[in-house]
Design a protein around this motif. Structure first.
Motif, PDB file in Angstrom:
ATOM      1  N   SER B 149       0.832  -1.214   0.000  1.00  8.66           N
ATOM      2  CA  SER B 149       0.000   0.000   0.000  1.00  8.66           C
ATOM      3  C   SER B 149       0.862   1.258   0.000  1.00  8.66           C
ATOM      4  O   SER B 149       0.567   2.223  -0.707  1.00  8.66           O
ATOM      5  CB  SER B 149      -0.899   0.058   1.235  1.00  8.66           C
ATOM      6  OG  SER B 149      -1.688  -1.072   1.300  1.00  8.66           O
ATOM      7  N   PHE B 150       1.925   1.251   0.809  1.00  9.33           N
ATOM      8  CA  PHE B 150       2.777   2.440   0.908  1.00  9.33           C
ATOM      9  C   PHE B 150       3.317   2.824  -0.467  1.00  9.33           C
ATOM     10  O   PHE B 150       3.180   3.961  -0.916  1.00  9.33           O
ATOM     11  CB  PHE B 150       3.939   2.191   1.875  1.00  9.33           C
ATOM     12  CG  PHE B 150       4.903   3.354   1.954  1.00  9.33           C
ATOM     13  CD1 PHE B 150       4.671   4.404   2.836  1.00  9.33           C
ATOM     14  CD2 PHE B 150       6.028   3.416   1.133  1.00  9.33           C
ATOM     15  CE1 PHE B 150       5.543   5.502   2.883  1.00  9.33           C
ATOM     16  CE2 PHE B 150       6.892   4.501   1.174  1.00  9.33           C
ATOM     17  CZ  PHE B 150       6.654   5.540   2.055  1.00  9.33           C
ATOM     18  N   ILE B 151       3.913   1.871  -1.171  1.00 10.67           N
ATOM     19  CA  ILE B 151       4.589   2.218  -2.427  1.00 10.67           C
ATOM     20  C   ILE B 151       3.589   2.526  -3.534  1.00 10.67           C
ATOM     21  O   ILE B 151       3.771   3.465  -4.308  1.00 10.67           O
ATOM     22  CB  ILE B 151       5.621   1.133  -2.844  1.00 10.67           C
ATOM     23  CG1 ILE B 151       6.553   1.657  -3.936  1.00 10.67           C
ATOM     24  CG2 ILE B 151       4.963  -0.169  -3.268  1.00 10.67           C
ATOM     25  CD1 ILE B 151       7.455   2.810  -3.517  1.00 10.67           C
ATOM     26  N   PRO B 219       7.037   5.252   7.803  1.00 12.16           N
ATOM     27  CA  PRO B 219       7.307   4.377   8.947  1.00 12.16           C
ATOM     28  C   PRO B 219       8.617   3.617   8.746  1.00 12.16           C
ATOM     29  O   PRO B 219       9.069   3.443   7.609  1.00 12.16           O
ATOM     30  CB  PRO B 219       6.108   3.416   8.962  1.00 12.16           C
ATOM     31  CG  PRO B 219       5.426   3.572   7.656  1.00 12.16           C
ATOM     32  CD  PRO B 219       5.815   4.900   7.086  1.00 12.16           C
ATOM     33  N   SER B 220       9.209   3.193   9.845  1.00 10.07           N
ATOM     34  CA  SER B 220      10.561   2.616   9.762  1.00 10.07           C
ATOM     35  C   SER B 220      10.596   1.394   8.838  1.00 10.07           C
ATOM     36  O   SER B 220      11.571   1.177   8.123  1.00 10.07           O
ATOM     37  CB  SER B 220      11.078   2.269  11.155  1.00 10.07           C
ATOM     38  OG  SER B 220      10.186   1.369  11.760  1.00 10.07           O
ATOM     39  N   GLU B 221       9.516   0.587   8.814  1.00 11.03           N
ATOM     40  CA  GLU B 221       9.532  -0.606   7.949  1.00 11.03           C
ATOM     41  C   GLU B 221       9.609  -0.204   6.467  1.00 11.03           C
ATOM     42  O   GLU B 221      10.279  -0.844   5.664  1.00 11.03           O
ATOM     43  CB  GLU B 221       8.323  -1.512   8.205  1.00 11.03           C
ATOM     44  CG  GLU B 221       6.990  -0.824   7.962  1.00 11.03           C
ATOM     45  CD  GLU B 221       5.791  -1.783   8.010  1.00 11.03           C
ATOM     46  OE1 GLU B 221       5.937  -2.878   8.574  1.00 11.03           O
ATOM     47  OE2 GLU B 221       4.737  -1.412   7.467  1.00 11.03           O
ATOM     48  N   ALA B 222       8.920   0.907   6.098  1.00  7.91           N
ATOM     49  CA  ALA B 222       8.960   1.387   4.710  1.00  7.91           C
ATOM     50  C   ALA B 222      10.328   2.012   4.420  1.00  7.91           C
ATOM     51  O   ALA B 222      10.907   1.826   3.344  1.00  7.91           O
ATOM     52  CB  ALA B 222       7.853   2.402   4.463  1.00  7.91           C
ATOM     53  N   ILE B 228      14.821   4.438   1.961  1.00  3.16           N
ATOM     54  CA  ILE B 228      14.497   5.861   1.846  1.00  3.16           C
ATOM     55  C   ILE B 228      15.570   6.705   2.533  1.00  3.16           C
ATOM     56  O   ILE B 228      15.870   6.509   3.712  1.00  3.16           O
ATOM     57  CB  ILE B 228      13.107   6.154   2.464  1.00  3.16           C
ATOM     58  CG1 ILE B 228      12.025   5.361   1.727  1.00  3.16           C
ATOM     59  CG2 ILE B 228      12.805   7.658   2.423  1.00  3.16           C
ATOM     60  CD1 ILE B 228      10.650   5.412   2.389  1.00  3.16           C
ATOM     61  N   GLU B 229      16.163   7.601   1.747  1.00  2.00           N
ATOM     62  CA  GLU B 229      17.141   8.563   2.275  1.00  2.00           C
ATOM     63  C   GLU B 229      16.618   9.961   1.970  1.00  2.00           C
ATOM     64  O   GLU B 229      15.543  10.105   1.396  1.00  2.00           O
ATOM     65  CB  GLU B 229      18.497   8.365   1.587  1.00  2.00           C
ATOM     66  CG  GLU B 229      19.128   7.014   1.850  1.00  2.00           C
ATOM     67  CD  GLU B 229      20.213   6.707   0.826  1.00  2.00           C
ATOM     68  OE1 GLU B 229      20.831   7.670   0.319  1.00  2.00           O
ATOM     69  OE2 GLU B 229      20.420   5.528   0.531  1.00  2.00           O
ATOM     70  N   ALA B 230      17.400  10.983   2.292  1.00  2.00           N
ATOM     71  CA  ALA B 230      16.934  12.366   2.116  1.00  2.00           C
ATOM     72  C   ALA B 230      16.550  12.649   0.664  1.00  2.00           C
ATOM     73  O   ALA B 230      15.529  13.279   0.397  1.00  2.00           O
ATOM     74  CB  ALA B 230      18.009  13.337   2.587  1.00  2.00           C
ATOM     75  N   THR B 231      17.332  12.176  -0.283  1.00  2.00           N
ATOM     76  CA  THR B 231      17.104  12.553  -1.683  1.00  2.00           C
ATOM     77  C   THR B 231      16.770  11.379  -2.597  1.00  2.00           C
ATOM     78  O   THR B 231      16.453  11.577  -3.766  1.00  2.00           O
ATOM     79  CB  THR B 231      18.370  13.245  -2.252  1.00  2.00           C
ATOM     80  OG1 THR B 231      19.481  12.352  -2.076  1.00  2.00           O
ATOM     81  CG2 THR B 231      18.645  14.554  -1.545  1.00  2.00           C
ATOM     82  N   HIS B 232      16.873  10.161  -2.079  1.00  2.48           N
ATOM     83  CA  HIS B 232      16.698   8.976  -2.928  1.00  2.48           C
ATOM     84  C   HIS B 232      15.848   7.918  -2.238  1.00  2.48           C
ATOM     85  O   HIS B 232      15.731   7.910  -1.020  1.00  2.48           O
ATOM     86  CB  HIS B 232      18.057   8.330  -3.262  1.00  2.48           C
ATOM     87  CG  HIS B 232      18.912   9.166  -4.157  1.00  2.48           C
ATOM     88  ND1 HIS B 232      19.594  10.269  -3.711  1.00  2.48           N
ATOM     89  CD2 HIS B 232      19.177   9.054  -5.469  1.00  2.48           C
ATOM     90  CE1 HIS B 232      20.255  10.812  -4.729  1.00  2.48           C
ATOM     91  NE2 HIS B 232      20.012  10.094  -5.807  1.00  2.48           N
ATOM     92  N   PHE B 233      15.287   7.023  -3.031  1.00  2.00           N
ATOM     93  CA  PHE B 233      14.741   5.775  -2.494  1.00  2.00           C
ATOM     94  C   PHE B 233      14.821   4.714  -3.583  1.00  2.00           C
ATOM     95  O   PHE B 233      15.169   5.019  -4.732  1.00  2.00           O
ATOM     96  CB  PHE B 233      13.308   5.968  -1.967  1.00  2.00           C
ATOM     97  CG  PHE B 233      12.267   6.104  -3.021  1.00  2.00           C
ATOM     98  CD1 PHE B 233      12.063   7.306  -3.683  1.00  2.00           C
ATOM     99  CD2 PHE B 233      11.460   5.012  -3.364  1.00  2.00           C
ATOM    100  CE1 PHE B 233      11.089   7.423  -4.666  1.00  2.00           C
ATOM    101  CE2 PHE B 233      10.481   5.123  -4.343  1.00  2.00           C
ATOM    102  CZ  PHE B 233      10.303   6.328  -4.995  1.00  2.00           C
ATOM    103  N   SER B 234      14.518   3.464  -3.227  1.00  2.18           N
ATOM    104  CA  SER B 234      14.664   2.368  -4.189  1.00  2.18           C
ATOM    105  C   SER B 234      13.381   1.568  -4.325  1.00  2.18           C
ATOM    106  O   SER B 234      12.697   1.313  -3.334  1.00  2.18           O
ATOM    107  CB  SER B 234      15.773   1.409  -3.748  1.00  2.18           C
ATOM    108  OG  SER B 234      17.013   2.060  -3.805  1.00  2.18           O
TER     109      SER B 234
END
Lengths: 54, 245
Positions: B149-151, B219-222, B228-234
Motif C-alpha cells: 500500500s505504501f509504495i 514508517p521505519s519498515e517502509a 528511503i534517504e533524504a534525496t533517494h529511495f529504491s
C-alpha cells in the motif's frame, strides 16, 4: 505514407481480430468495416478513433 | 483516474531523455535473454528504449503504445539508434494483431499502467505463437500489505496513471491465469532520485509536496524496505519469463 507490407500482413482489427486492408489513408476491417486512421505513418488501431463502416 | 494516454501525452520528451528508462541492469538482462530471430512485439513501448536495445536482433519488430506523443518520441529514439521498427497506436487490452503472429513479446515498466492487466496478458497470449515467450519487466511491491500500500499509493500520488505494481506472487498469478508458465529470471533494485522522478512525471506542486512529506514521515519498515534517504529511495524490479505452452 503507406503502411509497410510486413506490418500490414499481421495487423488486425482490435475488436474482432479480422485482417485489415489499406484504403487510402485508412485501414479497413475486412469483417466489421471499421475504418482506422493512419497518422504520420502510424496506424491508430484504437476503437475510439475508428470511423464506422462507410 | 488519469489515463496513461493523458499523462504520457504531457511527458513524452522527458521519458525519451530519461536515463532510468534508457539503461538498467534489467534491460541488459533482457537483451541477453531474448532469442535472435522472428517477430518481436513490444507492448507499452513508451519512448522506445526497449526497441532501441533489442529490435535489431529480430526479423520484424513492432512497438505499440496508446499515446501518440510517446510514439513520436519513440520514433526519435529509434532514429538516434539507427534501429528499424514499426510503431502502432493501440491498447494492450485490445491488441490489433492476428492470433499466433508473434514469436516474442516484451513489456518493460508498462504493465503497472494497465487498467486491466488480465485482459492485456490474455491478449498477449493470443498473439503469441505456441512456444512463444513474454518477457515482462516491471516494478513489484513487497508481499507485505502495508508496504504494498505504501509504495503504490506513493506512486499514484506522483502519477495518477500508475495503476498498480503488484507483489511478485500476484504478477505471476495474473500471468498463469492467462495461460503462461512463469519463472522469475532476475531481480533488481532501482534507485530513484526523488526530484528527478517528480520532475519526469510533472507532478503538480501540491502532490509533489505530499509525496516528499510521505517519504519524510515514512514508517521505519517502509524506510528500510525502500531504502528511503533524504534525496533517494529504491523500488523493486523483476524480469519475468512467461512461456506460452
Amino acid at each position: 505514407m503507406p503502411v509497410e507490407k510486413e506490418l500490414l500482413e499481421i495487423l488486425a482489427c482490435p475488436v474482432d481480430k479480422a485482417p485489415v486492408r489499406e484504403e487510402g489513408d485508412r485501414l479497413v476491417c475486412s469483417k466489421c468495416g471499421r475504418r482506422y486512421p493512419v497518422r504520420d505513418g502510424i496506424p491508430v488501431m484504437l476503437v475510439d478513433e475508428a470511423d464506422p463502416p462507410a | 483516474m488519469t489515463s496513461s494516454r493523458e499523462q504520457f501525452g504531457k511527458v513524452a520528451q522527458a521519458y525519451a531523455k530519461s536515463w532510468v528508462h534508457a539503461r538498467g541492469a534489467d534491460l541488459e538482462r533482457l537483451a541477453a535473454l531474448v532469442p535472435a530471430s522472428g517477430t518481436l512485439l513490444d507492448v507499452g513501448t513508451g519512448a522506445g528504449h526497449t526497441l532501441a536495445a533489442i529490435a535489431s536482433k529480430f526479423d520484424r519488430a513492432i512497438g505499440l503504445d496508446p499515446t501518440p506523443q510517446m510514439l513520436a518520441a519513440a520514433r526519435g529514439v529509434l532514429r538516434e539508434h539507427d534501429v528499424r521498427a514499426h510503431l502502432v497506436e493501440a491498447d494492450a487490452a485490445a491488441l490489433p494483431l492476428a492470433e499466433r503472429s508473434v514469436d516474442v513479446v516484451t513489456s518493460r515498466v508498462a504493465a503497472h499502467h494497465f487498467p486491466d492487466p488480465s485482459s492485456a496478458f490474455r491478449e498477449i497470449a493470443r498473439v503469441l505463437r505456441p512456444g512463444g515467450t513474454l518477457y515482462l519487466i516491471d516494478n513489484y511491491a513487497p508481499e507485505q500489505l502495508s508496504l504494498d500500500s505504501f509504495i503504490n499509493s506513493l506512486e499514484r500520488l506522483r502519477d495518477p496513471s500508475h495503476i498498480r505494481a503488484y507483489p511478485l506472487s500476484q504478477w505471476l498469478a495474473l500471468l498463469e491465469a492467462a495461460g503462461f508458465r512463469t519463472r522469475v529470471d532476475f531481480r533488481d533494485r532501482v534507485q530513484l532520485d526523488v526530484e528527478d522522478w517528480l520532475a519526469r512525471s510533472r507532478t503538480p506542486p501540491n502532490a509533489a509536496a505530499a509525496v516528499r512529506e510521505r517519504l519524510r514521515r515514512a514508517p521505519s519498515e517502509a524506510r528500510e524496505a525502500f531504502a528511503i534517504e533524504a534525496t533517494h529511495f529504491s523500488t523493486y524490479r523483476a524480469v519475468i519469463v512467461a512461456n506460452k505452452p
